[in-house]
Design a protein around this motif. Structure first.
Motif, PDB file in Angstrom:
ATOM      1  N   VAL A   1     -18.951  79.508 -11.423  1.00  0.00           N
ATOM      2  CA  VAL A   1     -19.184  78.577 -10.333  1.00  0.00           C
ATOM      3  C   VAL A   1     -17.944  78.604  -9.454  1.00  0.00           C
ATOM      4  N   ASP A   2     -18.101  79.051  -8.240  1.00  0.00           N
ATOM      5  CA  ASP A   2     -16.984  79.090  -7.303  1.00  0.00           C
ATOM      6  C   ASP A   2     -17.559  79.086  -5.904  1.00  0.00           C
ATOM      7  N   ASN A   3     -17.326  78.015  -5.173  1.00  0.00           N
ATOM      8  CA  ASN A   3     -17.816  77.953  -3.812  1.00  0.00           C
ATOM      9  C   ASN A   3     -16.799  77.186  -2.981  1.00  0.00           C
TER      10      ASN A   3
ATOM     11  N   ALA B   1     -20.857  83.633   1.378  1.00  0.00           N
ATOM     12  CA  ALA B   1     -20.238  82.721   0.419  1.00  0.00           C
ATOM     13  C   ALA B   1     -21.075  81.450   0.453  1.00  0.00           C
ATOM     14  N   GLU B   2     -21.927  81.281  -0.537  1.00  0.00           N
ATOM     15  CA  GLU B   2     -22.890  80.189  -0.517  1.00  0.00           C
ATOM     16  C   GLU B   2     -23.207  79.743  -1.930  1.00  0.00           C
ATOM     17  N   HIS B   3     -23.872  78.615  -2.046  1.00  0.00           N
ATOM     18  CA  HIS B   3     -24.282  78.142  -3.362  1.00  0.00           C
ATOM     19  C   HIS B   3     -25.246  79.145  -3.976  1.00  0.00           C
ATOM     20  N   GLY B   4     -25.130  79.365  -5.262  1.00  0.00           N
ATOM     21  CA  GLY B   4     -25.990  80.320  -5.935  1.00  0.00           C
ATOM     22  C   GLY B   4     -25.749  80.268  -7.426  1.00  0.00           C
ATOM     23  N   PHE B   5     -26.060  81.356  -8.095  1.00  0.00           N
ATOM     24  CA  PHE B   5     -25.887  81.451  -9.536  1.00  0.00           C
ATOM     25  C   PHE B   5     -25.276  82.802  -9.863  1.00  0.00           C
TER      26      PHE B   5
ATOM     27  N   LEU C   1     -23.008  93.439 -17.334  1.00  0.00           N
ATOM     28  CA  LEU C   1     -23.894  93.263 -16.197  1.00  0.00           C
ATOM     29  C   LEU C   1     -23.434  92.042 -15.419  1.00  0.00           C
ATOM     30  N   LEU C   2     -23.257  92.198 -14.109  1.00  0.00           N
ATOM     31  CA  LEU C   2     -22.958  91.061 -13.241  1.00  0.00           C
ATOM     32  C   LEU C   2     -24.210  90.765 -12.444  1.00  0.00           C
ATOM     33  N   PHE C   3     -24.729  89.553 -12.589  1.00  0.00           N
ATOM     34  CA  PHE C   3     -25.876  89.103 -11.824  1.00  0.00           C
ATOM     35  C   PHE C   3     -25.392  87.983 -10.918  1.00  0.00           C
ATOM     36  N   ASP C   4     -25.533  88.153  -9.618  1.00  0.00           N
ATOM     37  CA  ASP C   4     -25.001  87.189  -8.655  1.00  0.00           C
ATOM     38  C   ASP C   4     -26.022  87.010  -7.548  1.00  0.00           C
ATOM     39  N   THR C   5     -26.456  85.787  -7.312  1.00  0.00           N
ATOM     40  CA  THR C   5     -27.455  85.543  -6.285  1.00  0.00           C
ATOM     41  C   THR C   5     -27.141  84.268  -5.514  1.00  0.00           C
TER      42      THR C   5
ATOM     43  N   GLY D   1     -28.725  87.897  -0.410  1.00  0.00           N
ATOM     44  CA  GLY D   1     -27.546  87.382  -1.099  1.00  0.00           C
ATOM     45  C   GLY D   1     -27.645  87.561  -2.598  1.00  0.00           C
ATOM     46  N   ARG D   2     -27.739  88.798  -3.054  1.00  0.00           N
ATOM     47  CA  ARG D   2     -27.815  89.063  -4.477  1.00  0.00           C
ATOM     48  C   ARG D   2     -27.094  90.361  -4.804  1.00  0.00           C
ATOM     49  N   LEU D   3     -26.585  90.421  -6.005  1.00  0.00           N
ATOM     50  CA  LEU D   3     -25.866  91.615  -6.467  1.00  0.00           C
ATOM     51  C   LEU D   3     -26.158  91.771  -7.945  1.00  0.00           C
ATOM     52  N   ILE D   4     -26.552  92.949  -8.324  1.00  0.00           N
ATOM     53  CA  ILE D   4     -26.688  93.272  -9.738  1.00  0.00           C
ATOM     54  C   ILE D   4     -25.893  94.544  -9.952  1.00  0.00           C
TER      55      ILE D   4
END
Length: 110
Positions: A31-33, A71-75, A90-94, A100-103
């Motif tokens: 969690v970083d925003n 740079a936004e709220h996500g998971f 595995l990095l899952f970022d959305t 706004g997603r990265l796998i």
């Protein structure tokens, strides 16, 4: 809005996915925003305006959304699986943007 019933699928609804046994799994949620889209420009800082552009987004009623936010709220979750001397990560970022997603995945041999 038009809706339709789910289509009929032959056979089981979910196919089994065989997974090998592993020694351990570590899941780290992040969690970083620190981005605030509502902050105004200041001396030495020029912020992009919220109406800087629009982007196609089929999931929204009007078919588009504001572009530019990253740079936004996500998971985010960093998942590391250990098996013997090997590990896979595995990095899952959305986020809220349609793109706004990265796998990203990697395998390491210890």
């Amino acid at each position: 809005m038009v809706s339709a019933p789910p289509r009929v699928a032959e056979g089981p609804a979910v196919d089994a996915v065989p997974l090998p046994e592993v020694d351990g799994v570590r899941v780290t949620t992040m969690v970083d925003n620190t981005f605030d889209a509502l902050l105004a420009s200041a001396e030495g800082v020029t912020r992009v305006s919220m109406d800087a552009g629009r982007s196609a987004a089929r999931q929204f009623a009007d078919g588009e959304t504001l572009a530019g936010l990253r740079a936004e709220h996500g998971f985010s979750a960093l998942v590391t699986v250990h098996s013997g001397n090997a590990s896979s990560t595995l990095l899952f970022d959305t986020g809220a943007s349609p793109d706004g997603r990265l796998i990203s995945a990697g395998v390491n041999e210890d």
